[in-house]
Motif scaffolding. Structure first.
Motif, PDB file in Angstrom:
ATOM      1  N   GLU A  90       2.914   1.233   2.885  1.00 15.29           N
ATOM      2  CA  GLU A  90       3.302   0.439   3.558  1.00 15.29           C
ATOM      3  C   GLU A  90       4.829   0.650   2.586  1.00 15.29           C
ATOM      4  OE1 GLU A  90       0.474  -3.323   3.922  1.00 15.29           O
ATOM      5  OE2 GLU A  90       1.247  -2.795   2.250  1.00 15.29           O
ATOM      6  N   THR A 121       3.109  -3.527  11.725  1.00 20.42           N
ATOM      7  CA  THR A 121       2.290  -5.034  11.608  1.00 20.42           C
ATOM      8  C   THR A 121       1.933  -5.583  10.035  1.00 20.42           C
ATOM      9  OG1 THR A 121       1.106  -4.559  13.750  1.00 20.42           O
ATOM     10  CG2 THR A 121       0.699  -7.186  12.651  1.00 20.42           C
ATOM     11  N   ARG A 122       1.185  -5.732   9.268  1.00 22.78           N
ATOM     12  CA  ARG A 122       0.550  -5.662   7.529  1.00 22.78           C
ATOM     13  C   ARG A 122       2.069  -5.802   7.008  1.00 22.78           C
ATOM     14  NH1 ARG A 122      -4.487  -1.764   7.004  1.00 22.78           N
ATOM     15  NH2 ARG A 122      -6.461  -3.086   8.560  1.00 22.78           N
ATOM     16  N   THR A 180      -2.219   3.588  14.644  1.00 26.17           N
ATOM     17  CA  THR A 180      -2.225   3.372  13.022  1.00 26.17           C
ATOM     18  C   THR A 180      -1.505   2.141  12.561  1.00 26.17           C
ATOM     19  OG1 THR A 180      -4.612   4.677  12.593  1.00 26.17           O
ATOM     20  CG2 THR A 180      -3.889   3.839  11.018  1.00 26.17           C
ATOM     21  N   ARG A 207       5.113  -6.612   8.154  1.00 25.88           N
ATOM     22  CA  ARG A 207       6.223  -7.472   8.431  1.00 25.88           C
ATOM     23  C   ARG A 207       5.636  -8.958   8.063  1.00 25.88           C
ATOM     24  NH1 ARG A 207       6.832  -5.052  14.387  1.00 25.88           N
ATOM     25  NH2 ARG A 207       9.155  -4.970  13.957  1.00 25.88           N
ATOM     26  N   LYS A 208       3.875  -8.578   7.555  1.00 27.15           N
ATOM     27  CA  LYS A 208       3.420 -10.285   7.995  1.00 27.15           C
ATOM     28  C   LYS A 208       3.677 -10.137   6.343  1.00 27.15           C
ATOM     29  CE  LYS A 208      -1.283 -11.726   7.497  1.00 27.15           C
ATOM     30  NZ  LYS A 208      -3.038 -12.500   7.731  1.00 27.15           N
ATOM     31  N   LYS A 209       3.296  -8.919   5.378  1.00 30.57           N
ATOM     32  CA  LYS A 209       4.081  -9.355   4.143  1.00 30.57           C
ATOM     33  C   LYS A 209       5.360  -9.643   3.545  1.00 30.57           C
ATOM     34  CE  LYS A 209       0.275  -6.100   1.167  1.00 30.57           C
ATOM     35  NZ  LYS A 209       0.327  -4.955   1.321  1.00 30.57           N
ATOM     36  N   VAL A 251      -0.347  -0.928  13.120  1.00 33.86           N
ATOM     37  CA  VAL A 251      -1.118  -1.927  12.125  1.00 33.86           C
ATOM     38  C   VAL A 251      -0.594  -2.174  10.945  1.00 33.86           C
ATOM     39  CG1 VAL A 251      -3.258  -2.333  11.113  1.00 33.86           C
ATOM     40  CG2 VAL A 251      -3.395  -1.716  13.065  1.00 33.86           C
ATOM     41  N   ASN A 252      -0.167  -0.013  10.433  1.00 32.32           N
ATOM     42  CA  ASN A 252       0.482  -0.889   8.523  1.00 32.32           C
ATOM     43  C   ASN A 252       2.205  -1.621   8.911  1.00 32.32           C
ATOM     44  OD1 ASN A 252      -0.316   1.774   6.699  1.00 32.32           O
ATOM     45  ND2 ASN A 252      -0.424   2.104   8.668  1.00 32.32           N
ATOM     46  N   THR A 303       0.895  -0.953  -0.399  1.00 33.05           N
ATOM     47  CA  THR A 303       0.157   0.148   0.230  1.00 33.05           C
ATOM     48  C   THR A 303       0.533   1.259  -0.227  1.00 33.05           C
ATOM     49  OG1 THR A 303       0.279   0.443   2.405  1.00 33.05           O
ATOM     50  CG2 THR A 303      -1.698  -1.482   1.688  1.00 33.05           C
TER      51      THR A 303
END
Length: 223
Positions: free
Chosen positions: A156, A197-198, A191, A200-202, A194-195, A153
């Motif tokens: 990100e 974390t997302r 937020t 890192r997951k990717k 959250v960004n 995104t």
């Protein structure tokens, strides 16, 4: 011809530096409105910035942070406030070097030449950041790892760009949020978490483990 921006409120010092660097073939410009530093910097598009700490309205640390939100241009601090704390702060803010006043113009020139050579000689007009095989393409905002493209995104991508531009150094949470706000994407502290974390997951799903490290209560770094 390399362009050098001088952000120094002492007119005499700024003039001396400017005239000296012109003799070496550099194009120079001096900031004259210290309330609108970034506007002048990005209008001139310098290859290197010389930045004083003690300035009217806002100090050099403030402007360094603002510039780093949008550019990885080399920044050299010039200051008589040369205690260890200021030096550490300058480097943590994203500076590439720190020269104490008073300084020898020949030494200043040598440092400028070395920094320009390291930055531009082997990667002229670089449009990508690379670390541990992770390639962040700044031209099309894509991330590539082992031949595979990973969709990001806008937030990100911006977070990863900020961290990879300062690989090995902690980028404070406030700095990241301020940069994202300036890119028209305001986010609060939660937020941001959250960004990250997302993101890192990717990265983990792509096999890029432990790429972003959290420094609790401070910020994040890529290592």
């Amino acid at each position: 011809m390399y362009k050098i921006m001088i952000i120094e409120d002492d007119v005499t010092i700024a003039k001396v530096i400017s005239e000296h660097l012109k003799k070496w073939g550099y194009e120079t410009a001096c900031v004259n409105d210290f309330e609108k530093v970034t506007e002048q910097v990005f209008a001139f598009e310098p290859h290197l910035i010389l930045l004083d700490i003690m300035l009217p309205f806002f100090n050099g640390f403030y402007w360094c942070t603002k510039i780093r939100c949008q550019s990885s241009v080399p920044i050299v601090f010039l200051s008589s406030a040369s205690d260890n704390m200021n030096m550490v702060m300058a480097m943590n803010m994203g500076a590439d070097d720190f020269i104490s006043k008073p300084f020898d113009l020949q030494v200043l020139t040598a440092k400028i030449q070395a920094l320009l050579r390291r930055t531009y000689s082997f990667a002229e007009n670089t449009k990508a950041l690379e670390h541990r095989g992770v390639l962040l393409n700044l031209a099309d905002a894509t991330l590539t790892y082992e031949g595979r493209k990973i969709d990001l995104t806008k937030n990100e991508f911006r977070i990863l760009q900020l961290l990879m531009e300062r690989t090995g150094h902690v980028v404070e949470r406030d700095t990241i949020m301020e940069c994202l706000w300036e890119s028209d994407s305001f986010i609060d502290d939660n937020t941001l978490t959250v960004n990250v974390t997302r993101l890192r997951k990717k990265l983990d799903e792509a096999g890029i483990s432990e790429f972003i490290v959290t420094k609790k209560g401070i910020g994040y770094l890529v290592k």
